[in-house]
Scaffold this motif. Sequence first.
Motif, PDB file in Angstrom:
ATOM      1  N   GLY A  50       2.323   2.938   4.849  1.00 20.90           N
ATOM      2  CA  GLY A  50       1.874   3.784   5.961  1.00 20.90           C
ATOM      3  C   GLY A  50       1.388   5.153   5.507  1.00 20.90           C
TER       4      GLY A  50
ATOM      5  N   CYS B 277      -6.813  -2.090  10.999  1.00 18.53           N
ATOM      6  CA  CYS B 277      -6.008  -1.035  11.631  1.00 18.53           C
ATOM      7  C   CYS B 277      -6.230   0.309  10.951  1.00 18.53           C
ATOM      8  CB  CYS B 277      -4.511  -1.337  11.511  1.00 18.53           C
ATOM      9  SG  CYS B 277      -4.016  -2.935  12.107  1.00 18.53           S
ATOM     10  N   ASP B 278      -6.247   0.296   9.627  1.00 18.87           N
ATOM     11  CA  ASP B 278      -6.086   1.548   8.892  1.00 18.87           C
ATOM     12  C   ASP B 278      -7.312   2.004   8.111  1.00 18.87           C
ATOM     13  OD1 ASP B 278      -3.530   1.410   9.885  1.00 18.87           O
ATOM     14  OD2 ASP B 278      -2.697   0.513   8.080  1.00 18.87           O
TER      15      ASP B 278
ATOM     16  N   VAL C  82       6.687   3.713  11.031  1.00 19.93           N
ATOM     17  CA  VAL C  82       5.365   3.143  10.753  1.00 19.93           C
ATOM     18  C   VAL C  82       5.357   1.653  11.031  1.00 19.93           C
ATOM     19  CG1 VAL C  82       3.593   2.784   8.992  1.00 19.93           C
ATOM     20  CG2 VAL C  82       4.930   4.885   8.986  1.00 19.93           C
TER      21      VAL C  82
ATOM     22  N   PHE D 188      -8.775   5.605   8.439  1.00 18.22           N
ATOM     23  CA  PHE D 188      -8.187   6.797   7.833  1.00 18.22           C
ATOM     24  C   PHE D 188      -8.707   7.052   6.418  1.00 18.22           C
ATOM     25  CE2 PHE D 188      -5.093   5.235  10.949  1.00 18.22           C
ATOM     26  CZ  PHE D 188      -5.014   6.361  11.761  1.00 18.22           C
TER      27      PHE D 188
ATOM     28  N   GLN E 264       1.616  10.946  -0.368  1.00 15.93           N
ATOM     29  CA  GLN E 264       0.504  10.032  -0.088  1.00 15.93           C
ATOM     30  C   GLN E 264       0.039   9.366  -1.381  1.00 15.93           C
ATOM     31  OE1 GLN E 264      -2.558  11.972   2.184  1.00 15.93           O
ATOM     32  NE2 GLN E 264      -1.239  12.060   3.982  1.00 15.93           N
TER      33      GLN E 264
ATOM     34  N   GLY F 122      -0.580  13.554   8.330  1.00 11.34           N
ATOM     35  CA  GLY F 122      -0.646  12.511   7.310  1.00 11.34           C
ATOM     36  C   GLY F 122      -0.517  11.099   7.848  1.00 11.34           C
ATOM     37  N   VAL F 123      -0.959  10.875   9.085  1.00 10.22           N
ATOM     38  CA  VAL F 123      -0.917   9.519   9.633  1.00 10.22           C
ATOM     39  C   VAL F 123      -2.064   8.714   9.016  1.00 10.22           C
ATOM     40  CG1 VAL F 123      -1.163   8.118  11.723  1.00 10.22           C
ATOM     41  CG2 VAL F 123       0.180  10.227  11.780  1.00 10.22           C
TER      42      VAL F 123
ATOM     43  N   SER G 217      -1.823   5.102   8.895  1.00 12.54           N
ATOM     44  CA  SER G 217      -1.614   3.722   9.295  1.00 12.54           C
ATOM     45  C   SER G 217      -1.169   3.771  10.748  1.00 12.54           C
ATOM     46  CB  SER G 217      -0.498   3.113   8.433  1.00 12.54           C
ATOM     47  OG  SER G 217      -0.260   1.781   8.817  1.00 12.54           O
TER      48      SER G 217
ATOM     49  N   ARG H 169       9.707   9.495  11.372  1.00 13.49           N
ATOM     50  CA  ARG H 169       8.442   8.754  11.278  1.00 13.49           C
ATOM     51  C   ARG H 169       8.733   7.264  11.283  1.00 13.49           C
ATOM     52  NH1 ARG H 169       3.170   9.747   8.467  1.00 13.49           N
ATOM     53  NH2 ARG H 169       3.793  11.899   8.694  1.00 13.49           N
TER      54      ARG H 169
END
Lengths: 320, 107
Positions: free
Chosen positions: A136, A145-146, B90, A149, A220, B70-71, B73, B88
Motif C-alpha cells: 500500500g 486500483c493503484d 490498506v 498513483f 515508500q 502518501g496514499v 493504494s 492506516r
Amino acid sequence: MTAPDTVQQVVIIGSGPAGLTAAIYAARANLEPLVVEGVVEGGPTGGQLTLTTDVENYPGFAEGVMGPELILQMRMQAERFGTSFVTEDIVKTNLDQRPFTLETASGGTIATHALIVATGAKPRRLEIPGEEELWGAGVSACATCDGFFFRDKHVVVVGGGDSAMEEAIFLTKFASKVTVVHRRDELRASQILQDRAFANERIEFVWNAVPTEVNGTDGQVSSLTLKDTRTGEVQDLPADGLFLAIGHIPNTWLFDGSLETDDDGYLVVEEPTTRTNVAGVFACGDVMDHTYRQAVTAAATGCKAAIDAERWLAAGGAEG
Amino acid sequence: MGATPVTDSAWTSEVLESDRPVLVDFWAEWCGPCRLVSPIVDEIANEHGEQLKVMKINVDENPGTAREYGVMSIPTLLVFKGGRPDKRIVGAKGKAALLKDLSDYLG
C-alpha cells in the motif's frame, strides 16, 4: 452460531464467472440457488474480473467488455431466474454431515443438500523482506486500483504471464517507465499480449531475475533488490512502485481436511465431471483449474457443476 | 446518511480541526475493491457516528490530500486524531475485521 431455518437445495460459494454461471444454470433448473458472494477473504466480491479493465477474449463481445460489467451482467442474469445472494464470507464448513452446513462471518448458519465450490484463487505474494511493510506504500497487486498513483513514475511488474503483461500495458497509461522482471528468459503470456508488450516503448524487460527484497525510503518504495537466477549476481533497481503478477493460490482453506487437493493445492475433481471426493460437493472455476484459468473456462465448469448438482439431487443423492 | 464527502479545500476544517477522531475513506470510481469497502464504511458511519466522524474523499477529484498522506493504494482508510494520521488500514476488509482495527476509537 444460530440454527438454520431451512435447508437449501444448492448453495454456491463464490461470485466470479464460475459461481455465477452455476447459479444461472441451477436457477433455470428451479433449484432456487443461494450464492454466497464473499467479501474479502478469497478476493473481492465478483472475483478477479472485477479488478480488470478490458476483457477481450470472452466470446460474444466483439469489441471487448469491461470485467466488472461482465460480472454485473452475469449476476443480474442469475438473479433474473431466481438466485438469491448473501454478501458475506464463509468462515467454516462442515461437510461430514448431511445437510452440509456453512458458517458465515456474522455467525449465521446456512444448510444445504448440494454445495458448489467456486471460491477461486487469490494473488500470490513474493514473501520477501519489505513486501508486507511497504504494502500500500508502493507495493500492490492491483494495477487498475493503484496505477493512478504512479503518474510519471517508474514501476516494476513482477511476472511473465497474461496478468503481468496486462498490468504492464495498463500501467503505461500512467507510469513513465514500466520494467517487467521475470524469472525466466521467455514469457508465458499469450502471443498477442507479448507482442503488445514488446511493441510498447515504455516497457522494458529484465530477464532471469527474481526480487529478493523491497527497499523503502521515508516509508515508500524506492528500489527493488534483484538476483540473477543464473549467476546469483545482485543488483538494485530503483523504482517507485512494485506490482505483483506471479500467479494465484486457490482458496481452499475452508475445506482443509474434507476436500481432496492436488500437489499444487487445487481441488481434485473426477474428470470429466465436477464431483469432488465428497458426494454432493462439486467444484468449478479457478479453485480446481490450474491449467486454463480463463473467465470462459471458469464459466464452463460452473455450468458443469450446476448440471452435476441437479442430476445428483434428481437421483436422490441428498437422501442417500 | 453514511460517510460524508470531503474535498481538498475543506480538509483542514473538516478533518484536521475535528474534535472527534475522523475516519477517512480514500476511494475512486474505477477502484473495484473500493466499492466493497464503501458500504461498510457507510454502515460504520451510521452505527458509530457519535464516537467517530466518518468521511470519504475521492482521490481522482482531490489528488492533493492523497499525495500529502502518501496514499498509493486504494481503498486506504486513515484515522485522524488531533489533526494527525493515527492509523492506516490498506486494502479491502470485511466489517468484523474493520471494526476490530477501529476498536481503539469506538470505546
